[in-house]
Design an enzyme around this catalytic site. Structure first.
Site, PDB file in Angstrom:
ATOM      1  CE  LYS A 266      -3.861  -1.963   2.657  1.00  0.00           C
ATOM      2  NZ  LYS A 266      -4.946  -1.744   1.697  1.00  0.00           N
ATOM      3  NE  ARG A 340     -10.738  -9.892  -1.990  1.00  0.00           N
ATOM      4  CZ  ARG A 340     -11.059  -8.974  -2.890  1.00  0.00           C
ATOM      5  NH1 ARG A 340     -11.387  -9.336  -4.120  1.00  0.00           N
ATOM      6  NH2 ARG A 340     -11.070  -7.697  -2.567  1.00  0.00           N
TER       7      ARG A 340
HETATM    8  N1  BES Z   1      -8.152  -3.931   4.452  1.00  0.00           N
HETATM    9  C1  BES Z   1      -8.279  -3.522   3.097  1.00  0.00           C
HETATM   10  C2  BES Z   1      -9.605  -2.794   2.848  1.00  0.00           C
HETATM   11  C3  BES Z   1      -9.650  -1.350   3.243  1.00  0.00           C
HETATM   12  C4  BES Z   1      -9.087  -0.385   2.425  1.00  0.00           C
HETATM   13  C5  BES Z   1     -10.311  -0.955   4.365  1.00  0.00           C
HETATM   14  C6  BES Z   1      -9.178   0.939   2.768  1.00  0.00           C
HETATM   15  C7  BES Z   1     -10.393   0.380   4.717  1.00  0.00           C
HETATM   16  C8  BES Z   1      -9.831   1.327   3.910  1.00  0.00           C
HETATM   17  C9  BES Z   1      -8.251  -4.740   2.172  1.00  0.00           C
HETATM   18  O1  BES Z   1      -7.446  -5.782   2.592  1.00  0.00           O
HETATM   19  C10 BES Z   1      -7.714  -4.280   0.874  1.00  0.00           C
HETATM   20  O2  BES Z   1      -6.588  -3.901   0.829  1.00  0.00           O
HETATM   21  N2  BES Z   1      -8.554  -4.303  -0.157  1.00  0.00           N
HETATM   22  C11 BES Z   1      -8.162  -3.868  -1.447  1.00  0.00           C
HETATM   23  C12 BES Z   1      -8.663  -4.869  -2.449  1.00  0.00           C
HETATM   24  C13 BES Z   1      -8.107  -4.685  -3.822  1.00  0.00           C
HETATM   25  C14 BES Z   1      -6.615  -4.998  -3.842  1.00  0.00           C
HETATM   26  C15 BES Z   1      -8.842  -5.586  -4.777  1.00  0.00           C
HETATM   27  C16 BES Z   1      -8.781  -2.497  -1.675  1.00  0.00           C
HETATM   28  O3  BES Z   1      -9.897  -2.266  -1.236  1.00  0.00           O
HETATM   29  O4  BES Z   1      -8.106  -1.652  -2.257  1.00  0.00           O
HETATM   30 MN    MN Z   2      -5.459  -5.569   1.944  1.00  0.00          MN
END
Ligand code: BES
Ligand code: MN
Ligand code: ZN
Length: 489
Positions: A266, A340
């Site tokens: 990230k 997931r």
């Molecule tokens: N924990 C995150 C989701 C999240 C993102 C929660 C921002 C709160 C704020 C999850 O594990 C994640 O990173 N999801 C990705 C999925 C994507 C890579 C398909 C996302 O939402 O960007």
């Molecule tokens: Mn994630």
């Protein structure tokens, strides 16, 4: 916090001794209450607007040391308003060194629902996230709460509601304490220890599945997420047995104790927020604590899949193919879609252990926050009848959620190239394709998925709640278990 209910005639309210007596008031002055209150209204300094407050020291004709008048507006009082108002009063008073408070709700003291809202509201406002500040004031807490109800009110239902609300508030608090911890102080191992300690105290069965056992169980999807971290993943399995036969509700929680994104790392900005990525697991444990205390006549199985998602020499890579416990193969297009993956094996394992209904909570997608903001959590449901019961339960809690669709067409976006299923479905409908991925692991078991990415954390202080973990959806999970118990299968 000690909570008690007292039933008093109106005149006796005036004689009630406490550090602070909170009165929820509408925009028009009440006919009772004496000059202190009527003069305040007459002065125009207090108009009973929602969350407006006025503090009166040594009020004439009252025995209470202070009166805190809190406005509630002119609409009929609903549970959410009572909850917020009570929380705001608690926060106002504890910041001023008050430890014990009484609450009066004129004209609306009867219902058990108001009692629940008052107690969980004060519990909510009583929470402080600043636990690692060296100058924090842990003594600034409400330690005693007395609800003052009219003696004409039927005692039994209110007393029962008050006992139950205290258990619900304690469960919510436990969930918030866990979610509030930073990643270095809430690893999967520590979370497992906290779960086991809670289970022991509450009288629940608890098993911790370590890496070796997870390998034996072939939890390839779960294990893949944690393999880049020096912190070993842990899957927690808790059981509450409240009935012979009948449905078994499976409550599943995402427990990513820190989500760096892994190799698909990230951006630095706001990455710290990802310490909250175990909030679904925290709510699951909080709900189990409360369920153990409330003893609904139903069996509940909880699974929290905890792992730390980190880059590293052993981390999984984009393009890797993992074999889930169900036998399905997963093509990992993005290691940041890890929630997931841990849930896939947790859902499958819960089915293997015999659940008849499934609900999972997960801070699963940023896309859900794009869709619904920080106001509503996303709800996905595979079964109409189960959804209706869920919705009946949710409505009683005041936790806001909004249903999103699960049409079969979305599955096209996650069809694999070399394996069965992709772990990401591209840009559009990201919350839905994440849910569609989970659906591939629940078979025909009625299932609900809650995407709490936008609602698990409060970004700014509100009068009724400090910024930080909200504890949601602990209450909805508790209420669903009670709903399922009340009406059988
Ligand atoms: N924990 C995150 C989701 C999240 C993102 C929660 C921002 C709160 C704020 C999850 O594990 C994640 O990173 N999801 C990705 C999925 C994507 C890579 C398909 C996302 O939402 O960007
Ligand atoms: Mn994630
Ligand atoms: Zn995550």
């Amino acid at each position: 916090m000690q909570t008690q209910v007292q039933f008093l005639a109106d005149e006796a309210l005036l004689k009630f001794e406490t550090e602070a007596l909170v009165i929820l008031l509408p925009p028009t002055a009440p006919r009772w209450g004496g000059e202190s209150i009527s003069e305040l209204y007459a002065s125009g300094e207090f108009a009973g607007k929602p969350l407006e407050m006025a503090l009166i020291h040594r009020p004439r004709s009252w025995a209470a040391r202070r009166l805190l008048l809190v406005g509630c507006g002119d609409k009929p009082l609903d549970a959410l308003t009572v909850w917020r108002t009570a929380g705001a009063a608690a926060r106002y008073l504890k910041g001023r060194g008050v430890h014990s408070m009484g609450i009066i709700v004129p004209g609306h003291p009867e219902s058990a629902a108001a009692t629940t809202a008052l107690i969980t509201g004060v519990g909510s406002g009583n929470f402080d996230p600043d636990i690692y500040k060296s100058d924090r004031k842990p003594e600034q807490q409400i330690t005693s709460l007395t609800l003052l109800l009219n003696s004409a009110v039927e005692h039994g239902p209110v007393e029962q509601a008050a006992r139950e609300a205290a258990a619900i508030a304690a469960g919510q608090r436990f969930a918030r304490e866990l979610a509030n911890e930073p990643g270095n102080r809430m690893t999967p191992t520590i979370m497992g220890q906290r779960a086991a300690a809670m289970a022991k105290a509450a009288g629940l069965e608890c098993e911790l599945i370590d890496v070796k056992r997870a390998q034996e169980l072939k939890m390839g999807s779960f294990l893949a997420v944690g393999q880049g971290s020096v912190e070993p993943p842990v899957m927690m399995v808790l059981r509450y047995r409240g009935a012979e036969g009948g449905p078994t509700l499976g409550i599943i929680g995402k427990g990513i104790t820190f989500d760096s994104g892994g190799i698909s790392i990230k951006p630095a900005a706001n990455m710290d927020q990802m310490k909250f990525d175990m909030s679904g697991g925290a709510a699951t444990l909080g709900a189990m604590q409360a369920i153990a205390a409330l003893k609904p006549k139903i069996n509940v199985l909880a699974i929290v899949a905890a792992a730390e998602n980190m880059p590293g020499g052993r981390a999984q890579k984009p393009g890797d193919v993992q074999t889930a416990m169900s036998g399905k193969t997963i093509e990992v297009l993005n290691t940041d879609a890890e929630g997931r993956m841990v849930l896939a094996d947790a859902l499958h394992y819960a089915r293997q252990l015999g659940v008849t209904h499934l609900i999972d909570s997960a801070t699963l997608t940023g896309a859900c926050v794009v869709a619904l903001g920080n106001v509503n959590a996303g709800v996905f449901a595979s079964d109409e009848a189960f959804y209706q019961r869920f919705e009946a339960a949710r409505r009683r809690t005041g936790e806001k959620m909004w249903r999103l669709p699960l049409d079969g067409e979305y599955n096209d976006q996650i069809k694999g190239t070399v394996g069965d299923i992709l772990n990401t479905g591209g840009r559009w409908g990201g919350a839905i394709t994440a849910a569609a991925f989970l659906e591939a692991f629940v078979g025909d078991t009625p299932w609900i998925h809650l995407d709490i990415a936008g609602t698990a954390w409060l970004e700014e202080n509100k009068p009724w709640m400090p910024k930080g973990p909200t504890g949601s959806p602990t209450y909805t999970l508790i209420e669903l278990a009670r709903e399922m118990a009340a009406k059988g299968k």
